[in-house]
Design a protein around this motif. Structure first.
Motif, PDB file in Angstrom:
ATOM      1  N   CYS A 192     -61.713  17.413  42.675  1.00 19.07           N
ATOM      2  CA  CYS A 192     -61.869  17.469  41.223  1.00 19.07           C
ATOM      3  C   CYS A 192     -63.185  18.164  40.900  1.00 19.07           C
ATOM      4  O   CYS A 192     -64.247  17.735  41.342  1.00 19.07           O
ATOM      5  N   TYR A 193     -63.067  19.250  40.157  1.00 18.66           N
ATOM      6  CA  TYR A 193     -64.240  20.052  39.797  1.00 18.66           C
ATOM      7  C   TYR A 193     -64.665  19.823  38.352  1.00 18.66           C
ATOM      8  O   TYR A 193     -65.479  20.570  37.829  1.00 18.66           O
ATOM      9  N   CYS A 194     -64.081  18.864  37.703  1.00 21.10           N
ATOM     10  CA  CYS A 194     -64.431  18.631  36.301  1.00 21.10           C
ATOM     11  C   CYS A 194     -65.921  18.300  36.177  1.00 21.10           C
ATOM     12  O   CYS A 194     -66.465  17.551  36.980  1.00 21.10           O
ATOM     13  N   THR A 214     -56.405  16.495  35.306  1.00 25.53           N
ATOM     14  CA  THR A 214     -56.700  17.914  35.096  1.00 25.53           C
ATOM     15  C   THR A 214     -56.653  18.735  36.390  1.00 25.53           C
ATOM     16  O   THR A 214     -56.101  19.840  36.403  1.00 25.53           O
ATOM     17  N   CYS A 215     -57.227  18.218  37.459  1.00 25.79           N
ATOM     18  CA  CYS A 215     -57.378  19.017  38.688  1.00 25.79           C
ATOM     19  C   CYS A 215     -56.248  18.829  39.699  1.00 25.79           C
ATOM     20  O   CYS A 215     -56.291  19.390  40.783  1.00 25.79           O
ATOM     21  N   ARG A 254     -60.441  12.796  44.380  1.00 25.30           N
ATOM     22  CA  ARG A 254     -59.687  11.738  43.701  1.00 25.30           C
ATOM     23  C   ARG A 254     -58.434  11.365  44.479  1.00 25.30           C
ATOM     24  O   ARG A 254     -57.814  12.218  45.114  1.00 25.30           O
TER      25      ARG A 254
HETATM   26 ZN   LIG Z   1     -61.003  17.177  37.534  1.00 29.39          ZN
END
Ligand SMILES: [Zn+2]
Length: 307
Positions: free
Chosen positions: A105-107, A130-131, A146
């Motif tokens: 996860c790069y959020c 999202t990712c 995650r």
């Molecule tokens: Zn993410």
């Protein structure tokens, strides 16, 4: 599917964070955890939850052990502190990886907390996944990892709070298990540590109730049996404020100057409904008459002036 194995002998644990003196809330949770297990001739395990190496220290860990001894709360073994277990956590992380349940996860923090992100009424944030299907991987940043959760309602039959349930998919979202800086998160470390130590009963503050379904999910993935849970009420000041590490007059460093362990335990036990009359009581005496059904489930008000 993990079937809980009936324990021959209960195994409980103390899991303090060595970042300061124990305050009354920690003392209360430790006292109940110990009394419950010792009342049935069970075993107690101690481990230091020092994942946050910036805030924790060996000196505080030594003081915590001494505070437990002063209270009369003994234990049978101490397992290695979390700060020394990252290689163990690596193995469980790899297990999730092999099960194809992990994704990077790069959020950014601001993306996670944007106004468009779904929030629950209690302010908790639900990660929208999202990712999960991301195809662009920023080269300049390391990702958090995650674990995918499933659309399933987890039921907790809590010894104090009664029935509690949570659907991780709609009320939590895919959970971070390792942060971008490589540090494993509390939920993974606790699940692994309790599982490997054979803990059958987790007793801690009410503020951690929503962690139980998160840990039950990880227990199932790792093949650990589910422990029993008891989330004890929070201790509040008369004005309704939660007692915390900021209340210096209520940490053991200060309290020990003018109160005996028996006075402290007697006051806590009486305030919690465990004894009928306020009187000095040793930890061993409390264990002798400990009954979960006597423990009040709602918040406990403590007036520091009356201690
Ligand atoms: Zn993410």
């Amino acid at each position: 599917m993990v079937v809980p194995v009936p324990a021959v002998k209960p195994v409980g644990r103390f899991a303090p964070t060595p970042s300061g003196r124990m305050h009354l809330g920690n003392v209360f949770a430790a006292l109940i955890a110990w009394a419950s297990v010792r009342s049935r001739d069970g075993e107690m395990v101690l481990r230091m939850e020092d994942l946050d190496t910036q805030r924790t220290s060996g000196e505080f860990a030594a003081v915590l052990r001494e505070d437990l001894a002063w209270l009369g709360l003994d234990y049978d073994r101490e397992t290695p502190p979390q700060s020394q277990r990252s290689e163990v956590y690596d193995r469980y992380f790899q297990q999730l990886q092999d099960m194809q349940l992990l994704y990077p996860c790069y959020c950014t923090r601001s993306q996670l907390h944007s106004v468009n992100a779904p929030h629950l009424s209690d302010g908790t944030y639900v990660y929208p996944g999202t990712c999960r299907n991301r195809t662009d991987f920023p080269a300049d940043r390391k990702p958090a990892w995650r674990v995918m959760v499933t659309d399933k309602v987890w039921h907790v039959e809590d010894k104090v709070q009664g029935h509690y349930e949570l659907n991780l998919a709609t009320e939590c979202g895919d959970m971070v298990v390792r942060r971008a800086d490589g540090v494993y998160v509390y939920q993974l470390a606790v699940t692994v540590d309790d599982g490997e130590a054979g803990v059958t009963e987790v007793v801690r503050g009410m503020d951690l109730l929503s962690s139980a379904p998160r840990q039950m999910y990880l227990q199932e993935l790792f093949g650990f049996p589910h422990p029993e849970y008891g989330h004890v009420p929070m201790l509040l000041a008369p004005d309704g404020r939660r007692l915390s590490k900021r209340d210096k007059d209520l940490d053991l460093g200060e309290l020990r100057k003018h109160i005996s362990p028996e006075q402290l335990i007697g006051t806590l036990a009486y305030s919690a409904g465990l004894i009928d009359k306020k009187c000095p009581l040793s930890a061993a005496e409390l264990a002798a008459e400990f009954r979960w059904e006597n423990l009040k489930g709602d918040s406990i008000y403590l007036d520091a002036a009356n201690l």
